[in-house]
Design an enzyme around this catalytic site. Structure first.
Site, PDB file in Angstrom:
ATOM      1  N   CYS A   1      -0.011  -3.802   5.683  1.00 53.59           N
ATOM      2  CA  CYS A   1      -0.176  -2.365   5.896  1.00 53.59           C
ATOM      3  C   CYS A   1      -0.895  -1.741   4.714  1.00 53.59           C
ATOM      4  O   CYS A   1      -0.868  -0.533   4.521  1.00 53.59           O
ATOM      5  CB  CYS A   1       1.134  -1.668   6.244  1.00 53.59           C
ATOM      6  SG  CYS A   1       2.400  -1.786   5.017  1.00 53.59           S
TER       7      CYS A   1
ATOM      8  N   ASP B   1      -0.559  -1.799   1.413  1.00 54.70           N
ATOM      9  CA  ASP B   1      -0.011  -1.340   0.149  1.00 54.70           C
ATOM     10  C   ASP B   1       0.957  -2.356  -0.442  1.00 54.70           C
ATOM     11  O   ASP B   1       1.800  -2.890   0.268  1.00 54.70           O
ATOM     12  CB  ASP B   1       0.763  -0.026   0.319  1.00 54.70           C
ATOM     13  CG  ASP B   1       0.511   0.650   1.638  1.00 54.70           C
ATOM     14  OD1 ASP B   1      -0.659   0.737   2.027  1.00 54.70           O
ATOM     15  OD2 ASP B   1       1.477   1.068   2.298  1.00 54.70           O
TER      16      ASP B   1
ATOM     17  N   CYS C   1       2.522   6.773   1.154  1.00 57.85           N
ATOM     18  CA  CYS C   1       2.164   6.220  -0.159  1.00 57.85           C
ATOM     19  C   CYS C   1       3.176   6.694  -1.202  1.00 57.85           C
ATOM     20  O   CYS C   1       3.533   5.945  -2.114  1.00 57.85           O
ATOM     21  CB  CYS C   1       0.755   6.658  -0.556  1.00 57.85           C
ATOM     22  SG  CYS C   1      -0.433   6.595   0.802  1.00 57.85           S
TER      23      CYS C   1
END
Ligand SMILES: Cc1ncc(COP(=O)(O)O)c(C=O)c1O
Ligand code: FES
Lengths: 144, 412
Positions: free
Chosen positions: A42, A44, A111
């Site tokens: 994904c 990250d 994030c």
């Protein structure tokens, strides 16, 4: 989409980039907590190392991040915020505070969640190493 | 608005309209504003003349007869008209039934091909989506293996828009002609860049778009073969019967005039331009690979159009890389840049690992790209990748000798 000035500033001059040693070395150190969260599929991966005193104060923090500019800025900011805090104070940090500070748009909220998760994971790891009671399972990633 | 503009290396997304094209277009917006359908006055004649000239120019670019060119609003419309139009015309069973016919396409086609195919599946057609190999090139053998007695249409793009790979088009066309199957190709990234001859290359239906070849946006063409075989299509737009009934609607005269001029310019300039762009592409690829360890050029090494390169820089996330090269406009297959947070389906279909798909940049050059820009781009990308690798936990693992593809990540 335009980035906020704060995101750009953290991207260009990230604070506290680094680690307290290789994955093996930090595993062996009782004063260091390690949090690795996210997954490459994904986009990250966030890695947070914290160095904690016996009294439970976070004396230093270092991060590494594979992710977008907002993820980098979130982790950079997180290291700034947790330094000098007790682990309990650090656990109280919410991703929404990061969103606000960096003016992240809705698509970038996850994030900031990563940054919050990495703080939790690192503290859990430190607690486990030092025989403190830990919360639920950690989000840490495991290398096999 | 006088801020310095970024350097533009996103020409696979769209190109600047050539000033020579704009010049041809302008009079049709100001003085010569007639409707080409007006048969009884000078305004109409003037407009019709412009359209027919453009039709000649478009036909000349692909070795067709001008009667075989249908003007549309772009490649999306051309693809829809070709695929749905042919499927409906050659259907084995009437609407409302299943088993209406079989269509072959590939997983890494543009959405403007995949989505019409998906709709046809709902209408009772069968569709086979070929899985591209690691180098991205669809071969004639892959198509041949999937042909069935009820196959009515094959749609395989000429060059891929993300990686620039070239499929085996003349051979696939030949196979389809031998088997009497209609063959459509989405030529959006090919026509105007590479020599095209619908006779030699065995094409029945060919889509392309003005704005990818230095023409205006919102205008494109569909080539529809008239002889051997005569291809018939069911129209999508019904109305005034323009474009031989295949595409009703008042023609976009200035756009079409510009499209024609763009075709003419490409025909004259593609060879020298192609040689120049190939040198740039090779320079980008070799110098970046030299400066940065663990880079990978995606797609077949040689079977690619000269203006597109797609490179993965290991351990560095694409959107953060774009941020580091803010003054270069280009694109990435990274999930973080997409609204869906999914990495590029094109790279995924090739079996490029998710991690490398996230790390990809597409650089696509134009007629106006210069040596200096290439030099600057190499230096900027190198600097940004090195900056980001200092922050990359994946790069550390790589340095420690951990095989990242073997890590099992615990997600939340
Ligand atoms: C291969 C391909 N097909 C179709 C399209 C759609 O073209 P248009 O924007 O003219 O509808 C594009 C461009 O995005 C493309 O690259
Ligand atoms: S890390 Fe993917 S959008 Fe931020």
């Amino acid at each position: 989409m335009a980035y906020s000035d704060k995101v750009i500033e953290h991207y260009q001059n990230p604070h506290n980039v680094g680690s307290f040693g290789s994955s093996k070395e930090v595993q062996a150190r009782k004063d260091v907590g390690v949090g690795i969260v996210g997954a490459p599929e994904c986009g990250d991966v966030m890695q947070l190392h914290i160095q904690v005193s016996d009294a439970g104060v976070i004396q230093d923090a270092k991060f590494k991040c594979f992710g977008c500019g907002s993820a980098i800025a979130s982790s950079s900011l997180a290291t700034e915020w947790i330094k000098g805090k007790t682990v309990d104070e650090a656990l109280a940090i919410k991703n929404t505070e990061i969103v606000e500070e960096l003016s992240l748009p809705p698509v970038k909220i996850h994030c900031s969640v990563l940054a919050e998760d990495s703080i939790r994971a690192a503290i859990e790891d430190w607690k486990k190493k030092n025989g403190h009671a830990t919360a639920v399972d950690t989000h840490a990633a495991h290398a096999h | 608005m006088n801020k310095p503009r970024p350097l533009y290396l996103d020409n696979a997304a769209t190109t600047r309209c050539d000033p020579r094209v704009v010049e041809v277009m302008l009079p049709y917006l100001t003085e010569a504003y007639g409707n080409s359908g007006s048969r009884n006055h000078a305004f109409g004649w003037e407009a019709e003349e412009a359209v027919e000239k453009a039709r000649e120019q478009a036909a000349a670019l692909i070795g067709a007869n001008s009667k075989e060119i249908i003007f549309t609003s772009g490649a999306t419309e051309s693809n829809n008209l070709a695929i749905k139009g042919a499927a409906h015309m050659y259907a084995k069973n009437p609407e409302g039934q299943t088993g209406r016919g079989h269509i072959i396409t590939a997983l890494h086609e543009h959405k403007a091909v995949l989505d019409p195919c998906k709709r046809l599946q709902k209408e009772g057609f069968d569709v086979t989506y070929l899985q591209p190999p690691a180098d991205g090139v669809i071969t004639v053998d892959m198509v041949a293996k999937e042909i069935r007695p009820d196959t009515i249409l094959v749609s395989i793009m000429w060059a891929n828009n993300e990686i620039g790979t070239i499929n085996e088009i003349p051979a696939i066309g030949k196979l389809c002609h031998d088997k009497e199957i209609i063959f459509h190709s989405d030529g959006t990234q090919w026509v105007g860049k590479m020599p095209t001859d619908v006779e030699r290359d065995n094409i029945d239906l060919l889509s392309w778009s003005g704005h990818k070849m230095y023409g205006p946006k919102g205008v494109g063409a569909l080539y529809v073969r008239r002889r051997k075989p005569r291809v018939r299509l069911e129209a999508i737009f019904d109305g005034g019967g323009q474009e031989r009934g295949m595409r009703s609607g008042t023609l976009n005269i200035s756009g079409i005039a510009g499209f024609g001029k763009a075709c003419e310019l490409c025909q004259h300039e593609m060879q020298s331009e192609g040689e120049r762009l190939l040198k740039f592409r090779n320079r980008l690829e070799t110098e970046l690979a030299k400066a940065i360890e663990v880079t990978q050029v995606n797609g077949n090494a040689s079977k690619r159009v000269p203006n597109i390169t797609n490179i993965s820089f290991g351990f560095v996330e694409g959107e953060s890389l774009l941020m580091g090269i803010k003054d270069i406009a280009c694109s990435s297959g990274s999930a973080c840049t997409s609204a869906s947070l999914e990495p590029s389906y094109v790279l995924k279909s090739l079996g490029v690992g998710d991690e490398l798909a996230h790390s990809s940049l597409r650089l696509s050059m134009s007629r106006w790209t210069t040596d200096k820009e290439i030099e600057y781009t190499i230096a900027s990308i190198t600097k940004a990748v090195l900056h980001l690798r200092k922050m990359s936990p994946l790069y550390d693992l790589f340095k420690e000798g951990v095989d990242i593809s073997k890590i099992q990540w615990q997600t939340h």
